[in-house]
Design a protein around this motif. Structure first.
Motif, PDB file in Angstrom:
ATOM      1  N   LEU A  70      -0.349  -5.210   9.299  1.00  0.00           N
ATOM      2  CA  LEU A  70      -0.583  -4.109   8.360  1.00  0.00           C
ATOM      3  C   LEU A  70      -1.246  -4.610   7.080  1.00  0.00           C
ATOM      4  N   PHE A  71      -0.879  -5.824   6.676  1.00  0.00           N
ATOM      5  CA  PHE A  71      -1.388  -6.374   5.417  1.00  0.00           C
ATOM      6  C   PHE A  71      -2.604  -7.257   5.664  1.00  0.00           C
ATOM      7  N   ILE A  72      -3.634  -7.030   4.887  1.00  0.00           N
ATOM      8  CA  ILE A  72      -4.874  -7.771   5.040  1.00  0.00           C
ATOM      9  C   ILE A  72      -5.246  -8.392   3.695  1.00  0.00           C
ATOM     10  N   PRO A  73      -5.631  -9.686   3.692  1.00  0.00           N
ATOM     11  CA  PRO A  73      -6.048 -10.288   2.424  1.00  0.00           C
ATOM     12  C   PRO A  73      -7.215  -9.496   1.835  1.00  0.00           C
ATOM     13  N   GLU A  74      -7.133  -9.253   0.551  1.00  0.00           N
ATOM     14  CA  GLU A  74      -8.174  -8.445  -0.093  1.00  0.00           C
ATOM     15  C   GLU A  74      -9.564  -9.062   0.120  1.00  0.00           C
ATOM     16  N   SER A  75      -9.601 -10.383   0.155  1.00  0.00           N
ATOM     17  CA  SER A  75     -10.892 -11.070   0.275  1.00  0.00           C
ATOM     18  C   SER A  75     -11.584 -10.752   1.605  1.00  0.00           C
ATOM     19  N   TYR A  76     -10.812 -10.420   2.640  1.00  0.00           N
ATOM     20  CA  TYR A  76     -11.427 -10.108   3.929  1.00  0.00           C
ATOM     21  C   TYR A  76     -12.351  -8.896   3.816  1.00  0.00           C
ATOM     22  N   LEU A  77     -11.869  -7.897   3.111  1.00  0.00           N
ATOM     23  CA  LEU A  77     -12.646  -6.671   3.000  1.00  0.00           C
ATOM     24  C   LEU A  77     -13.997  -6.940   2.350  1.00  0.00           C
ATOM     25  N   ALA A  78     -13.979  -7.874   1.411  1.00  0.00           N
ATOM     26  CA  ALA A  78     -15.182  -8.127   0.618  1.00  0.00           C
ATOM     27  C   ALA A  78     -16.276  -8.835   1.420  1.00  0.00           C
ATOM     28  N   ARG A  79     -15.915  -9.350   2.587  1.00  0.00           N
ATOM     29  CA  ARG A  79     -16.895 -10.156   3.323  1.00  0.00           C
ATOM     30  C   ARG A  79     -18.026  -9.344   3.926  1.00  0.00           C
ATOM     31  N   ALA A  81     -20.353  -6.360   3.016  1.00  0.00           N
ATOM     32  CA  ALA A  81     -20.682  -5.644   1.779  1.00  0.00           C
ATOM     33  C   ALA A  81     -20.564  -4.121   1.919  1.00  0.00           C
ATOM     34  N   GLU A  82     -21.179  -3.555   2.946  1.00  0.00           N
ATOM     35  CA  GLU A  82     -21.141  -2.106   3.092  1.00  0.00           C
ATOM     36  C   GLU A  82     -19.728  -1.618   3.372  1.00  0.00           C
ATOM     37  N   HIS A  83     -19.016  -2.427   4.126  1.00  0.00           N
ATOM     38  CA  HIS A  83     -17.662  -2.067   4.518  1.00  0.00           C
ATOM     39  C   HIS A  83     -16.772  -1.927   3.285  1.00  0.00           C
ATOM     40  N   VAL A  84     -16.800  -2.938   2.415  1.00  0.00           N
ATOM     41  CA  VAL A  84     -15.933  -2.894   1.239  1.00  0.00           C
ATOM     42  C   VAL A  84     -16.358  -1.770   0.316  1.00  0.00           C
ATOM     43  N   GLU A  85     -17.660  -1.539   0.225  1.00  0.00           N
ATOM     44  CA  GLU A  85     -18.153  -0.467  -0.638  1.00  0.00           C
ATOM     45  C   GLU A  85     -17.666   0.889  -0.131  1.00  0.00           C
ATOM     46  N   GLY A  86     -17.669   1.029   1.193  1.00  0.00           N
ATOM     47  CA  GLY A  86     -17.257   2.290   1.778  1.00  0.00           C
ATOM     48  C   GLY A  86     -15.771   2.567   1.628  1.00  0.00           C
ATOM     49  N   PHE A  87     -14.981   1.509   1.664  1.00  0.00           N
ATOM     50  CA  PHE A  87     -13.534   1.728   1.688  1.00  0.00           C
ATOM     51  C   PHE A  87     -12.801   1.499   0.373  1.00  0.00           C
ATOM     52  N   GLY A  98       8.164  -9.519  -3.367  1.00  0.00           N
ATOM     53  CA  GLY A  98       9.124 -10.610  -3.470  1.00  0.00           C
ATOM     54  C   GLY A  98       9.478 -10.948  -4.909  1.00  0.00           C
ATOM     55  N   GLY A  99       9.339  -9.967  -5.780  1.00  0.00           N
ATOM     56  CA  GLY A  99       9.751 -10.193  -7.161  1.00  0.00           C
ATOM     57  C   GLY A  99       8.705 -10.848  -8.040  1.00  0.00           C
ATOM     58  N   GLU A 100       7.505 -11.080  -7.501  1.00  0.00           N
ATOM     59  CA  GLU A 100       6.479 -11.665  -8.366  1.00  0.00           C
ATOM     60  C   GLU A 100       5.088 -11.170  -8.006  1.00  0.00           C
ATOM     61  N   ASP A 101       4.146 -11.394  -8.915  1.00  0.00           N
ATOM     62  CA  ASP A 101       2.776 -11.008  -8.647  1.00  0.00           C
ATOM     63  C   ASP A 101       2.212 -11.914  -7.563  1.00  0.00           C
ATOM     64  N   LEU A 102       1.443 -11.321  -6.636  1.00  0.00           N
ATOM     65  CA  LEU A 102       0.858 -12.115  -5.565  1.00  0.00           C
ATOM     66  C   LEU A 102      -0.377 -12.871  -6.064  1.00  0.00           C
ATOM     67  N   ALA A 103      -0.565 -14.069  -5.537  1.00  0.00           N
ATOM     68  CA  ALA A 103      -1.737 -14.864  -5.907  1.00  0.00           C
ATOM     69  C   ALA A 103      -3.006 -14.123  -5.495  1.00  0.00           C
ATOM     70  N   GLU A 104      -2.983 -13.589  -4.256  1.00  0.00           N
ATOM     71  CA  GLU A 104      -4.107 -12.755  -3.838  1.00  0.00           C
ATOM     72  C   GLU A 104      -3.566 -11.391  -3.422  1.00  0.00           C
ATOM     73  N   PRO A 105      -4.091 -10.324  -4.024  1.00  0.00           N
ATOM     74  CA  PRO A 105      -3.617  -8.992  -3.634  1.00  0.00           C
ATOM     75  C   PRO A 105      -3.799  -8.777  -2.142  1.00  0.00           C
ATOM     76  N   VAL A 106      -2.944  -7.926  -1.591  1.00  0.00           N
ATOM     77  CA  VAL A 106      -2.937  -7.653  -0.169  1.00  0.00           C
ATOM     78  C   VAL A 106      -3.262  -6.181   0.043  1.00  0.00           C
ATOM     79  N   VAL A 107      -4.222  -5.926   0.904  1.00  0.00           N
ATOM     80  CA  VAL A 107      -4.624  -4.551   1.162  1.00  0.00           C
ATOM     81  C   VAL A 107      -3.804  -4.001   2.330  1.00  0.00           C
TER      82      VAL A 107
END
Length: 469
Positions: A70-79, A81-87, A98-107
């Motif tokens: 269910l969770f996808i690294p945000e950086s994957y979407l960015a790979r 270009a059109e896909h990330v722009e669309g979504f 887990g009680g803290e800010d994530l190093a990389e946000p998760v989509v």
RNA sequence: CGGGAAGUAGCGCAGCUUGGUUAGCGCGCCUGGUUUGGGACCAGGAGGUCGCGGGUUCAAAUCCCGCCUUCCCGACCA
């Protein structure tokens, strides 16, 4: 006499009618978080039937089920270009866990091309690994601006297929095979919706695709609903995720991928394609309950015959239920009408005295007396008749509400009440923008004979345009 | 997010303009009885922090401010 809690007539206020049906037929409720949906047991049982019909055909087409996170690294979407722009406008992103800010946000996945692409890259080495044909049943999240139960919810259920092929031709053929043998077949032969099949204009294409095939259903208010999509993704995602194989001849090449999906939106399409003043109408092949046996009076001998008929029908392969000892006869009849059950077997003492029952069909409400011994045979033939009749009626409505026109002004006018069909060459990119300004979109492009083209650049294509959900 | 409408019992609404004792109505729900061939009837009953927060006032469902949510129309989408 007019019942006090009747449905809003669809002719009076179609959106209101839709909501009334969803609520009264006990299909779904709004969830506590904006745009979320609680699918109630009856609605879910219809979804399970749709799932089964789709899943059988998906497997017959050679794809295997799997499950990705269910969770996808945000950086994957960015790979891509059109896909990330669309979504990106509709993404839900987890930044804290887990009680803290994530190093990389998760989509939270809006669709899984990216994460599946990542794993396809790992699993594919050789042409011998191709084609790789995957499907998953999952929930996805798209933070829509204007949610509507089943049609556009923030979270919805669907299947998404993802495949990788050695050649563009193989990928295109597979996307088309799914489009016709899975989606169109289920939509037309099971759901009895005579969808228009075609491809999307470049403007309407999926973000990141090179070609998108679509099934466009016509709803009873003349608006279009995209009921399924099947995308050729070219090598866009293969390049973004390094999905590479070594060919038989030696050199390496990027795969050609596809993706394709159909969702709980189909339930919304079912409601709006067949529903009427009395509520939902479910085609027999789809119906979780195909027939209900209703004892008119709650008398032991009547209920006993009713129960015997239920057993007999079940033995004959009919999905049937008994509705006894639950309020008045009229109440029970209308409840099943709202739920759209195709056939009612009404068992009363007067009929029984003559050795028969009354069988009523939901689509046209015709009733006929049927001898006790003939019940299961007649129910089964009626189910077939109703299935065919629903498709024929929907086809008649579709054709009556589709107007051939020659220019954009006439297309805009026709789109007030239905679909307009005109040469794609007359529309073009500029014409499409003009239509969009009036809330009319190009739903699909077809060949003149109604078949699905390979590309928007084929000569002599026709465009079907309409207002859409 | 832009335009419009609305939040009062599970659902649909009235009450608000003109603040005032126990906030009403229909449907639904519960109990008992009579019913059941197209959404039954009678009797008794349960159920409400009036969306949330703040303000004005002796007193707020009612007046004022802010927020949230839902619905309709538009742009986006399976």
């Amino acid at each position: 006499m007019a019942p006090s809690n009747a449905l809003t007539p669809p002719s009076e206020d179609f959106p209101r009618w839709y909501q009334d049906v969803v609520a009264s037929a006990e299909m779904a409720d709004n969830g506590p978080v904006r745009g979320t949906m609680v699918i109630r047991p009856y609605g879910y049982s219809i979804w399970e039937r749709i799932q089964r019909e789709l899943d059988d055909r998906i497997k017959a087409a050679g794809a295997q089920n799997a499950y990705f996170p269910l969770f996808i690294p945000e950086s994957y979407l960015a790979r891509e270009a059109e896909h990330v722009e669309g979504f990106s406008p509709e993404l839900a992103v987890v930044t804290h866990a887990g009680g803290e800010d994530l190093a990389e946000p998760v989509v939270v996945r809006p669709t899984s091309e990216t994460v599946i692409g990542e794993f396809m890259a790992k699993w594919i080495q050789s042409y011998r690994d191709l084609p790789l044909l995957l499907n998953q049943w999952a929930n996805v999240v798209r933070w829509e601006l204007r949610p509507r139960l089943f049609l556009r919810s923030s979270e919805f259920l669907w299947q998404e297929g993802h495949t990788a092929h050695a050649t563009a031709a193989d990928a295109a053929a597979y996307a088309r095979r799914i489009h016709l043998e899975v989606y169109y077949d289920v939509i037309a032969s099971i759901m009895a919706v005579p969808a228009y099949v075609g491809i999307k204009s470049p403007r309407e294409r999926f973000a990141g695709a090179i070609n998108t095939l679509t099934c466009e259903g016509m709803m009873r208010d003349g608006k279009a609903l995209q009921m399924s999509t099947s995308h050729e993704l070219g090598q866009n995602f293969a390049r973004a995720f390094d999905i590479v194989f070594q060919s038989e001849a030696g050199p390496s090449a990027h795969c050609h991928t596809t993706s394709w999906g159909a969702s709980t939106r189909l339930i919304g399409g079912l409601i709006m394609a067949h529903g009427d003043d009395r509520g939902l109408v479910v085609p027999p092949r789809l119906a979780p309950i195909q027939a209900v046996v209703i004892p008119v009076r709650d008398e032991p001998d009547v209920v006993e015959v009713a129960q015997r008929l239920v057993d007999e029908l079940r033995g004959a392969g009919v999905r049937v239920t008994l509705d006894a000892a639950r309020g008045s006869f009229g109440r029970r009849v209308t409840d099943w009408e709202i739920k759209g059950v195709p056939v009612r077997v009404e068992v009363g003492p007067r009929d029984l005295a003559e050795g028969r029952v009354t069988i009523a069909r939901r689509d046209d409400e015709a009733k006929e007396p049927v001898a006790l011994a003939a019940v299961s045979g007649r129910v089964r033939s009626l189910l077939e008749e109703i299935q065919a009749s629903l498709f024929d009626e929907a086809t008649r409505r579709r054709d009556a509400a589709t107007t051939d026109v020659v220019d954009l002004d006439a297309a805009l006018e026709a789109a007030e009440t239905g679909f307009a069909r005109l040469p794609w060459a007359v529309v073009g990119a500029e014409g499409e923008a003009r239509l969009n300004a009036k809330a009319v979109t190009v739903r699909c492009l077809q060949r003149p004979d109604g078949t699905t083209p390979d590309s928007p650049d084929e000569p002599d294509l026709v465009a079907l345009v309409a207002r859409a959900y």
